[in-house]
Design a protein around this motif. Structure first.
Motif, mmCIF file in Angstrom:
data_model
loop_
_atom_site.group_PDB
_atom_site.id
_atom_site.type_symbol
_atom_site.label_atom_id
_atom_site.label_comp_id
_atom_site.label_asym_id
_atom_site.label_seq_id
_atom_site.Cartn_x
_atom_site.Cartn_y
_atom_site.Cartn_z
ATOM 1 N N ALA A 398 0.979 -1.439 -0.109
ATOM 2 C CA ALA A 398 0.148 -0.416 0.265
ATOM 3 C C ALA A 398 0.801 1.386 -0.176
ATOM 4 O O ALA A 398 1.911 1.817 0.963
ATOM 5 C CB ALA A 398 -0.880 0.078 1.414
ATOM 6 N N LYS A 399 0.642 2.370 -0.499
ATOM 7 C CA LYS A 399 1.663 3.051 -1.283
ATOM 8 C C LYS A 399 0.692 4.003 -1.336
ATOM 9 O O LYS A 399 -0.449 3.610 -2.262
ATOM 10 C CB LYS A 399 2.487 2.584 -2.274
ATOM 11 N N ALA A 400 0.971 5.796 -1.383
ATOM 12 C CA ALA A 400 0.267 6.895 -1.460
ATOM 13 C C ALA A 400 0.315 7.281 -2.973
ATOM 14 O O ALA A 400 1.634 6.466 -3.006
ATOM 15 C CB ALA A 400 0.006 8.267 -0.591
ATOM 16 N N ASN A 482 -13.143 3.813 -8.166
ATOM 17 C CA ASN A 482 -12.384 3.288 -9.254
ATOM 18 C C ASN A 482 -11.920 3.858 -9.494
ATOM 19 O O ASN A 482 -10.443 3.861 -10.383
ATOM 20 C CB ASN A 482 -12.640 1.541 -8.533
ATOM 21 N N ARG A 485 -9.390 6.276 -9.000
ATOM 22 C CA ARG A 485 -8.299 5.972 -7.761
ATOM 23 C C ARG A 485 -6.790 6.218 -9.181
ATOM 24 O O ARG A 485 -5.964 6.327 -7.628
ATOM 25 C CB ARG A 485 -8.653 4.238 -7.646
ATOM 26 N N ARG A 750 -6.992 -9.496 -4.782
ATOM 27 C CA ARG A 750 -7.359 -9.246 -3.589
ATOM 28 C C ARG A 750 -8.714 -8.630 -3.320
ATOM 29 O O ARG A 750 -9.992 -9.360 -2.139
ATOM 30 C CB ARG A 750 -6.385 -9.327 -2.959
ATOM 31 N N GLU A 751 -8.225 -7.577 -3.615
ATOM 32 C CA GLU A 751 -9.939 -6.705 -2.719
ATOM 33 C C GLU A 751 -11.043 -7.383 -3.576
ATOM 34 O O GLU A 751 -11.634 -6.788 -2.761
ATOM 35 C CB GLU A 751 -9.328 -5.268 -4.000
ATOM 36 N N ASN B 109 -6.731 -5.936 4.220
ATOM 37 C CA ASN B 109 -7.998 -5.745 3.184
ATOM 38 C C ASN B 109 -9.347 -4.939 3.631
ATOM 39 O O ASN B 109 -10.153 -5.132 2.988
ATOM 40 C CB ASN B 109 -9.110 -7.448 2.990
ATOM 41 N N LEU B 110 -8.387 -3.662 3.660
ATOM 42 C CA LEU B 110 -9.519 -2.507 3.619
ATOM 43 C C LEU B 110 -10.072 -2.156 2.142
ATOM 44 O O LEU B 110 -8.484 -1.990 1.594
ATOM 45 C CB LEU B 110 -8.949 -1.553 3.962
ATOM 46 N N LEU B 111 -10.615 -1.736 1.740
ATOM 47 C CA LEU B 111 -10.518 -0.651 0.929
ATOM 48 C C LEU B 111 -10.096 0.821 0.306
ATOM 49 O O LEU B 111 -10.381 1.595 1.035
ATOM 50 C CB LEU B 111 -12.299 -0.437 -0.258
ATOM 51 N N PRO B 112 -8.957 0.572 -0.793
ATOM 52 C CA PRO B 112 -8.223 1.889 -0.417
ATOM 53 C C PRO B 112 -9.374 3.022 -0.685
ATOM 54 O O PRO B 112 -8.660 4.172 -0.498
ATOM 55 C CB PRO B 112 -7.396 1.548 -1.489
ATOM 56 N N THR B 113 -10.448 3.390 -1.271
ATOM 57 C CA THR B 113 -10.564 4.055 -1.969
ATOM 58 C C THR B 113 -11.607 4.620 -0.572
ATOM 59 O O THR B 113 -12.333 5.838 -0.993
ATOM 60 C CB THR B 113 -11.581 3.931 -3.277
ATOM 61 N N THR B 154 -4.887 4.279 3.441
ATOM 62 C CA THR B 154 -3.283 5.215 3.460
ATOM 63 C C THR B 154 -2.635 5.074 4.187
ATOM 64 O O THR B 154 -1.042 5.448 4.395
ATOM 65 C CB THR B 154 -3.150 5.216 2.220
#
Lengths: 848, 263
Positions: A398-400, A482, A485, A750-751, B109-113, B154
């Motif tokens: 996970a990265k910004a 998405n 995103r 995965r999501e 497994n959280l939704l990053p959005t 994040t």
């Protein structure tokens, strides 16, 4: 390192195929454009080769000097024919009498559109006509017609057809035969034909003179074409010209090569646009693929791979992929080009057999462009990949997102630069400097790139706005999120779609503006309510009997009615439009013209009136004398300029007295303007005028709207043609969106697994991906429409001084483009959505 | 010594939230066939915190996947409450997971959005229902997430992300929460926070939790530990402590020397 690259490629087949699709498409377009051009040229050459097959020498009339092929009045005479036939070197002679004719179809309208309708002599042996029904024409009132004529006219064997030439009366003929051509063709290049007896054909073309439009001569055995040509020279003399058939065919081929060159440029242009779009796709796909491999690359760096090695490895992958894909693309392109040839040949040229020519440059150029574009597009992602620090290998995923400020500022500057280029270029263009036109074109290209760079920044707010539409559904909301995103990815994908939409929007906007400007000008200047005129597409200019004008003037409610005769004549050695009319003053008034100097009343013989710039062109002024030779004129005549008109698109040109119209190409009037009296019912007057003209099938009575629709019909065709461009861009864009979506789905496996584990249904998953797809596509289309309108507006503003004063937005077309974008989004979503909904939940959520 | 005790009798005094009866599960075929579960029968009591332990390849993850309706069984039956999972189609299973099961994953497994709060409400959103706001507020307060609700994943630490995931799992009051190595990616402090919350949700809210773990310290938070080896239940330990868990593991490592290496 190469081994690692190859093994890596083998492990990622799906992504490779997706990336290569763009390359395949780009190189296929290039190859098919080149093959199609060459094949059309070869096919046309075959057609030319059909002309006068078997003959060795052709004898043709002299071309009237500087009048092109507008009219053949002087045929090869019977005396010349007799002299040719008497030569010992001649084995066979066939004679042709062929010229354009008007024929009326079942509906009473003139048959034919862009392809001409011809009158020919049945006895002409130089064309292989094959009777399908009935028999050959035997009397002067019988005619055999081509199968194409039957199709277009609705008439058939046993029916009566009315036909007439420019200066003959309408005559009724009985159709006694229907024929085709060798190879089962219905027409030669789409033309419709009526075959008469030779004397009747001569009456229609030469007014009854025993003359021919061509004489094809076959040499006696042992005599070469060149020898025959030499021996015929004395017989032909100065009255006609002789040429070997080979030279004639070569000339035809040279002409068609010129014409097909344009088609070739057009197709190549399409190909290059496809390639330009695929640059975005390839760069995008490589970026995504590399993003997915960051860990792997970092691991390679950690175990000692140098930055150069990483860059080279990515470029080697691009090169290999480009090579394979472009070879496949070249193959598809060559096949498609060959296939399209028969479509084009059957659709436009109506040839039974097509020749497919595959120039060696076609596959070569396709592969060169394919490999080059792939490697170039991969350069930025490759260099970025090489900058991956080895420590990335150990970090969590996970990265910004990277900031997009730099790209945005650059994009803004580039857009402004491009816009400045266009404005500067167009402002100067009409001083006739080509460099400035280049500057405008380059400026437009730069605006593209600028807006493409800006898309990342624009994507957030625009996508959010678009997303509001879907917010009623949770899956829709996730899809919208998405789409927003990865602004860079969304931007590049949308940019690919943007290019095509921009092109068509800009062109459609400009054409619509030109059309509207013409209409506005027309409305403000033209005083007449009604027009009597024929369709712009008829073979022979539509004319009507001038005697009828008195009846038109007698109609209740008609104020003034002025008929116009038209010719292209030689004025002091240059080709100029010349008009004649009985009532010049009335005509000028109805057209909204303005007299600057002198008078326009009662033109006498030897007097002429002209607009300012046409006079300036010849350096002539009021009181000066000019020499005119009309189309049918045998001698030059002197005219004194007695009046000067202000420049006005509707009244520009020269005016002479009506008595000279007998020497015009069309001795009958082609147009008339009718001014309806104030207070009279226009519809009633229209009906009455129509009744007067009931026996004149060539012309109809039109009001402003109908008349404008007719004169601007060209613009409608042009707008339709550019829609093809859109279709092409859309196909490429579908692939781009599919690419992005499939890769996104792969990345988010995965999501997706988590969402499915938590109870998201397949339907919801499908909806989520579809919304993402449609949002990206709509975003691209909106950008394209915006940029297209901007470009269209800039060009319109620059053209305003030249009379394009109205800015018109083609709303219906733009709505259609947006609709098409939604369709693109829906289509592109199918495969990725199915894939997402079938994701293996266990595989997705199990940790490695 | 817990080891000396005979296997405890099946708990029958409380209702069972999850029941597996004679479950078999194998992957592959022929020579390559791996039997992951051999005739496993186990019940998980409602309102209890059960840990499943075992070495890699023992079948503990497979068991959890079969219990949660993510994987199918070859033979035997699985019940969540009164619902038999066996034979249900994808649609019905999806609905069952949505309505009756909560998940906590090792990778968060959280939704990053989505923001933390949106992630917590995600299961309710998927179901198209409104989560009980009082209940959600209570969980959020318990997990000390009130300050983090508008943050994106994040912007959160690993421990905070896993606490959001915990809140998400409990937000719809599922019949049972399955936690798959929930502390596997966390430091000791964050692990403690998450495990204490899971313990509290059982004690205070009566939540049923089934947790797969290989950490004896984590297992010590449970009411009961079920040990798996080679696809079979080999031990069933009640009221475990970290030490008793370690002892048990040593014990059956001695009895089944190669179980640890089995793949």
């Amino acid at each position: 390192m190469l081994r690692a690259t190859l093994k890596g490629m083998a492990a990622r087949k799906a992504r490779l195929i997706l990336t290569s699709l763009a390359v395949v498409l780009g190189s296929a377009f290039i190859a098919s454009a080149l093959v199609l051009t060459a094949s059309i040229r070869a096919t046309v050459a075959d057609l030319s080769g059909d002309a006068y097959r078997g003959a060795d020498v052709l004898v043709q009339p002299l071309e009237p000097e500087n009048r092109g092929d507008r009219l053949v009045r002087d045929g090869v005479t019977a005396e010349t024919l007799a002299a040719i036939e008497s030569s010992e070197d001649v084995a066979e002679v066939s004679t042709t009498v062929s010229w354009m004719v008007n024929a009326l179809g079942e509906d009473g309208k003139i048959v034919g559109g862009f392809a001409p309708t011809l009158s020919v002599n049945w006895g002409d042996a130089s064309v292989e006509r094959e009777l399908r029904e009935g028999r050959a024409p035997e009397t002067d009132r019988e005619v055999a017609v081509s199968a194409q004529f039957v199709t277009e006219s609705g008439l058939g064997l046993g029916d009566t057809v009315t036909a007439y030439a420019l200066d003959t009366d309408e005559t009724a003929y009985e159709i006694v035969g229907v024929y085709g051509y060798s190879g089962g063709r219905d027409s030669l290049s789409g033309a419709t034909e009526l075959a008469f007896t030779t004397p009747e054909a001569q009456r229609l073309v030469f007014g009854g003179e025993d003359a021919y439009t061509a004489v094809a001569v076959t040499a006696a055995s042992g005599v070469s074409a060149d020898d025959l040509l030499a021996s015929l020279e004395p017989a032909v003399g100065d009255e006609a010209q002789a040429i070997t058939r080979q030279a004639y065919v070569d000339d035809l081929n040279a002409e068609s090569a010129e014409a097909t060159k344009l088609i070739g440029y057009f197709l190549l242009g399409f190909g290059l646009i496809a390639v330009f779009v695929s640059v975005f796709l390839i760069a995008n796909t490589f970026s995504i693929v590399i993003a997915g491999r960051l860990k792997e690359i970092a691991m390679m760096r950690a175990i000692g791979a140098g930055r150069g090695q990483i860059t080279r490895s990515v470029l080697a992958e691009a090169g290999l992929l480009g090579a394979v894909a472009s070879v496949v693309g070249a193959g598809i392109g060559v096949a498609a080009g060959a296939g399209l040839t028969s479509v084009v040949a059957n659709g436009f040229l109506d040839t039974a057999s097509t020749s497919v020519a595959i120039p060696w440059t076609a596959p070569l150029a396709a592969v060169a462009v394919g490999v080059g574009v792939t490697v170039l597009s991969a350069l930025v992602p490759a260099v970025r990949a090489s900058k991956t620090p080895p420590v990335e290998a150990m970090r969590a995923a996970a990265k910004a997102d990277k900031p997009i400020l730099g790209v945005t500022v650059t994009g803004l500057l580039v857009t402004l630069l491009g816009a400045t280029g266009i404005v500067l270029g167009l402002n100067e263009t009409f001083d006739g400097d080509n460099m400035n036109l280049m500057s405008a074109a380059v400026g437009a290209g730069v605006v593209f790139v600028g807006v493409a760079l800006l898309t990342a920044w624009l994507s957030k707010p625009v996508v959010a706005l678009l997303g509001a539409v879907w917010s009623w559904s949770f899956a829709g909301r996730l899809g919208r999120l998405n789409a927003a995103r990865n602004p860079r990815r969304t931007a590049v994908t949308a940019a690919a779609l943007m290019i095509g939409v921009t092109l068509v929007t800009a062109t459609a906007t400009l054409l619509t503006s030109v059309k509207e400007s013409l209409a506005a000008q027309f409305e403000s200047s033209i005083q007449a309510e009604l027009f009597i005129t024929g369709p712009v597409t008829s073979s022979v200019p539509a004319t009507f009997d001038p005697e009828l004008m008195d009846d038109v003037r007698a109609v209740d409610g008609v104020d003034t009615a002025v008929e116009l005769y038209y010719d292209v004549a030689q004025v002091d050695g240059t080709e100029q439009s010349v008009n004649a009319t009985t009532d010049l003053e009335g005509g000028i008034a109805l057209f909204g013209g303005e007299v600057v100097e002198g008078t326009v009343e009662n033109l006498a013989e030897g007097q002429t009136v002209v607009n300012e710039s046409s006079a300036d062109l010849l350096g002539a002024g009021l009181g000066d004398t000019v020499a005119m030779t009309f189309s049918r004129g045998t001698e030059s005549r002197e005219f004194t300029i007695v009046g000067i008109l202000a420049d006005n698109a509707d009244t520009d040109g020269w005016y002479v007295d009506r008595s000279y119209a007998t020497e015009f190409y069309t001795p009958k009037p082609t147009t008339a303007l009718v001014d309806v009296a104030d207070g009279a019912d226009v519809e009633e007057v229209t009906a009455d005028v129509e009744a007067v003209l009931a026996d004149e099938p060539a012309v109809s009575v039109q009001n402003h709207e109908e008349y404008l629709a007719q004169v601007t019909v060209f613009f409608d065709y042009a707008i339709i043609a550019i829609q093809l461009l859109l279709a092409l861009a859309m196909i490429v864009a579908v692939i781009g969106v599919v690419n992005t979506l499939v890769l996104s789905v792969l990345e988010r496996t995965r999501e997706l697994g988590m969402l499915r584990a938590m109870g998201m249904t397949r339907g919801q998953t499908t909806r989520m991906v579809t919304v993402e797809s449609v949002t990206i596509a709509l975003f691209g289309a909106l950008l394209g429409v915006g940029t297209g309108l901007l470009l269209g507006w800039i060009v319109q503003q620059a053209l305003a001084p030249s009379g394009i004063e109205e800015f018109a937005v083609p709303t219906a077309l733009i709505a259609a483009y947006l609709g098409a974008a939604v369709l693109v989004g829906l289509l592109a979503a199918i495969a990725p959505a199915v894939r997402a909904s079938k994701v293996d939940i266990l595989g997705a959520i199990s940790y490695e | 010594m817990p080891l000396a005790n005979p296997p405890a009798p099946q708990i029958t005094r409380t209702r069972s939230a999850v029941t597996a009866s004679n479950v078999w599960r194998a992957y592959g075929s022929g020579e390559a066939q791996v039997v992951a579960l051999r005739d496993v029968s186990v019940q998980f009591a409602s309102g209890a915190f059960t840990a499943i332990m075992g070495p890699s390849g023992s079948g503990k993850s497979t068991l959890m996947h079969c219990l949660a309706g993510l994987d199918t069984t070859d033979r035997g039956t699985v019940h969540i409450g009164d619902t038999a999972l066996t034979g249900l189609g994808d649609k019905a299973l999806t609905k069952l997971r949505r309505d009756k099961i909560g998940f906590i994953f090792q990778q968060f497994n959280l939704l990053p959005t989505l923001t933390a709060e949106e992630n917590i409400l995600l299961p309710a959103s998927i179901a198209g229902v409104k989560a009980d706001p009082e209940w959600v507020a209570r969980i959020i307060a318990t997990l000390d997430l009130s300050e983090r609700l508008t943050h994106k994943p994040t912007e959160l630490s690993g421990g905070q992300q896993q606490r959001v995931a915990c809140a998400r799992a409990l937000a719809t009051r599922p019949e049972v929460v399955f936690a798959d190595e929930p502390t596997g990616n966390l430091d000791t402090r964050s692990s403690g926070e998450v495990l204490r919350f899971l313990r509290r949700s059982v004690d205070d809210f009566g939540q049923t939790i089934v947790m797969v773990t290989h950490d004896p310290g984590a297992a010590a938070y449970a009411d009961r530990v079920v040990f798996l080896a080679d696809g079979q239940i080999v031990e069933d330990l009640h009221r475990p402590t970290a030490d008793s868990v370690i002892d048990t593991m040593r014990g059956f490592e001695n009895r089944v020397p190669l179980a640890g290496e089995a793949r």
